[in-house]
Design a protein around this motif. Structure first.
Motif, PDB file in Angstrom:
ATOM      1  N   ASN A  72     -12.308   5.999 -10.950  1.00 20.31           N
ATOM      2  CA  ASN A  72     -11.019   5.876 -11.631  1.00 20.31           C
ATOM      3  C   ASN A  72      -9.930   6.616 -10.858  1.00 20.31           C
ATOM      4  OD1 ASN A  72      -9.212   5.137 -13.592  1.00 20.31           O
ATOM      5  ND2 ASN A  72      -9.789   6.763 -15.009  1.00 20.31           N
ATOM      6  N   MET A  73     -10.242   7.782 -10.336  1.00 19.75           N
ATOM      7  CA  MET A  73      -9.254   8.542  -9.570  1.00 19.75           C
ATOM      8  C   MET A  73      -8.891   7.823  -8.272  1.00 19.75           C
ATOM      9  SD  MET A  73     -10.551  12.446 -10.095  1.00 19.75           S
ATOM     10  CE  MET A  73      -9.241  13.198  -9.155  1.00 19.75           C
ATOM     11  N   THR A  74      -9.860   7.199  -7.641  1.00 22.49           N
ATOM     12  CA  THR A  74      -9.613   6.483  -6.397  1.00 22.49           C
ATOM     13  C   THR A  74      -8.759   5.247  -6.648  1.00 22.49           C
ATOM     14  OG1 THR A  74     -11.738   7.250  -5.546  1.00 22.49           O
ATOM     15  CG2 THR A  74     -10.724   5.394  -4.416  1.00 22.49           C
ATOM     16  N   ALA A  75      -9.003   4.555  -7.743  1.00 23.42           N
ATOM     17  CA  ALA A  75      -8.247   3.341  -8.048  1.00 23.42           C
ATOM     18  C   ALA A  75      -6.791   3.651  -8.376  1.00 23.42           C
ATOM     19  CB  ALA A  75      -8.892   2.610  -9.214  1.00 23.42           C
ATOM     20  N   LYS A  76      -6.514   4.820  -8.914  1.00 23.64           N
ATOM     21  CA  LYS A  76      -5.146   5.174  -9.302  1.00 23.64           C
ATOM     22  C   LYS A  76      -4.338   5.796  -8.170  1.00 23.64           C
ATOM     23  CE  LYS A  76      -5.870   5.719 -14.220  1.00 23.64           C
ATOM     24  NZ  LYS A  76      -5.730   6.604 -15.365  1.00 23.64           N
ATOM     25  N   GLN A  77      -4.975   6.106  -7.037  1.00 22.02           N
ATOM     26  CA  GLN A  77      -4.240   6.699  -5.930  1.00 22.02           C
ATOM     27  C   GLN A  77      -3.284   5.671  -5.344  1.00 22.02           C
ATOM     28  OE1 GLN A  77      -7.089   8.149  -3.110  1.00 22.02           O
ATOM     29  NE2 GLN A  77      -7.366  10.083  -4.165  1.00 22.02           N
ATOM     30  N   ALA A  78      -2.083   6.115  -5.002  1.00 20.69           N
ATOM     31  CA  ALA A  78      -1.100   5.235  -4.389  1.00 20.69           C
ATOM     32  C   ALA A  78      -1.483   4.985  -2.943  1.00 20.69           C
ATOM     33  CB  ALA A  78       0.280   5.862  -4.467  1.00 20.69           C
ATOM     34  N   LYS A  79      -1.434   3.732  -2.561  1.00 28.36           N
ATOM     35  CA  LYS A  79      -1.761   3.372  -1.187  1.00 28.36           C
ATOM     36  C   LYS A  79      -0.474   3.309  -0.376  1.00 28.36           C
ATOM     37  CE  LYS A  79      -5.879   0.860  -2.405  1.00 28.36           C
ATOM     38  NZ  LYS A  79      -5.917   1.084  -3.803  1.00 28.36           N
ATOM     39  N   PRO A  80      -0.462   3.892   0.797  1.00 25.14           N
ATOM     40  CA  PRO A  80       0.759   3.862   1.611  1.00 25.14           C
ATOM     41  C   PRO A  80       1.056   2.445   2.084  1.00 25.14           C
ATOM     42  CG  PRO A  80      -1.049   4.841   2.836  1.00 25.14           C
ATOM     43  CD  PRO A  80      -1.535   4.621   1.437  1.00 25.14           C
ATOM     44  N   ASP A  81       2.319   2.030   1.931  1.00 25.03           N
ATOM     45  CA  ASP A  81       2.720   0.695   2.345  1.00 25.03           C
ATOM     46  C   ASP A  81       2.917   0.591   3.850  1.00 25.03           C
ATOM     47  OD1 ASP A  81       2.664  -0.197  -0.240  1.00 25.03           O
ATOM     48  OD2 ASP A  81       4.784   0.249  -0.604  1.00 25.03           O
ATOM     49  N   ASP A  82       3.262   1.702   4.487  1.00 24.32           N
ATOM     50  CA  ASP A  82       3.566   1.650   5.906  1.00 24.32           C
ATOM     51  C   ASP A  82       2.326   1.463   6.771  1.00 24.32           C
ATOM     52  OD1 ASP A  82       3.913   5.201   6.661  1.00 24.32           O
ATOM     53  OD2 ASP A  82       2.561   4.131   5.344  1.00 24.32           O
ATOM     54  N   GLN A  83       1.154   1.523   6.195  1.00 24.29           N
ATOM     55  CA  GLN A  83      -0.073   1.382   6.974  1.00 24.29           C
ATOM     56  C   GLN A  83      -0.196  -0.035   7.539  1.00 24.29           C
ATOM     57  OE1 GLN A  83      -3.586   2.228   4.760  1.00 24.29           O
ATOM     58  NE2 GLN A  83      -4.940   2.024   6.490  1.00 24.29           N
ATOM     59  N   TRP A  84       0.253  -1.025   6.798  1.00 23.82           N
ATOM     60  CA  TRP A  84       0.090  -2.415   7.221  1.00 23.82           C
ATOM     61  C   TRP A  84       1.424  -3.084   7.536  1.00 23.82           C
ATOM     62  CZ3 TRP A  84      -4.724  -3.501   8.342  1.00 23.82           C
ATOM     63  CH2 TRP A  84      -5.730  -2.803   7.718  1.00 23.82           C
ATOM     64  N   GLN A  85       2.486  -2.330   7.694  1.00 24.90           N
ATOM     65  CA  GLN A  85       3.790  -2.924   7.944  1.00 24.90           C
ATOM     66  C   GLN A  85       3.857  -3.649   9.274  1.00 24.90           C
ATOM     67  OE1 GLN A  85       6.759   0.068   7.492  1.00 24.90           O
ATOM     68  NE2 GLN A  85       7.292  -0.588   5.445  1.00 24.90           N
ATOM     69  N   ASN A  86       3.160  -3.166  10.272  1.00 27.93           N
ATOM     70  CA  ASN A  86       3.252  -3.797  11.577  1.00 27.93           C
ATOM     71  C   ASN A  86       2.663  -5.205  11.574  1.00 27.93           C
ATOM     72  OD1 ASN A  86       0.635  -3.030  11.279  1.00 27.93           O
ATOM     73  ND2 ASN A  86       0.414  -2.161  13.317  1.00 27.93           N
ATOM     74  N   LEU A  87       1.853  -5.553  10.595  1.00 26.56           N
ATOM     75  CA  LEU A  87       1.316  -6.906  10.512  1.00 26.56           C
ATOM     76  C   LEU A  87       2.331  -7.883   9.956  1.00 26.56           C
ATOM     77  CD1 LEU A  87      -2.267  -6.156   9.176  1.00 26.56           C
ATOM     78  CD2 LEU A  87      -1.563  -6.608  11.510  1.00 26.56           C
TER      79      LEU A  87
END
Length: 108
Positions: A72-87
């Protein structure tokens, strides 16, 4: 908090593995019922069945509960958007434009 729960989760998992490995199979009870090896047990003549069974049940319950909490804690963590921006960039923007200097290749 997440790291602390992850360490506790690892320790509970190792304890659960150890408790399962220590327990004897059902076929081993036959010799103990006739007195063979009963004096060598750490937990008395009654055997270690109740203690190990309860400890395994508690460790299994903790393992299951910690799995749910960590998931549950892992699912609620915000994922950084800039990780996949170059795609998302078009390939044409990534190609370096030729310099304005004269070259040998004629342009039409």
């Amino acid at each position: 908090m997440y790291e602390v729960l992850l360490v506790v989760y690892l320790l509970v998992a190792l304890a659960l593995i150890g408790l399962v490995m220590i327990q004897q199979g059902k076929g081993a009870d036959m010799g103990a019922s006739f007195g063979a090896g009963a004096s060598n047990t750490v937990f008395g003549a009654g055997g270690s069945g109740n203690f190990l069974t309860r400890a395994t049940a508690i460790a299994g319950t903790l393992f299951f509960a910690l799995s749910l909490v960590l998931g549950n804690m892992t699912a609620k963590q915000a994922k950084p958007d800039d990780q996949w921006q170059n795609l998302e960039k078009p390939v044409a923007e990534e190609v370096q434009q030729p310099s304005s200097e004269k070259s040998d290749v004629p342009t039409n």
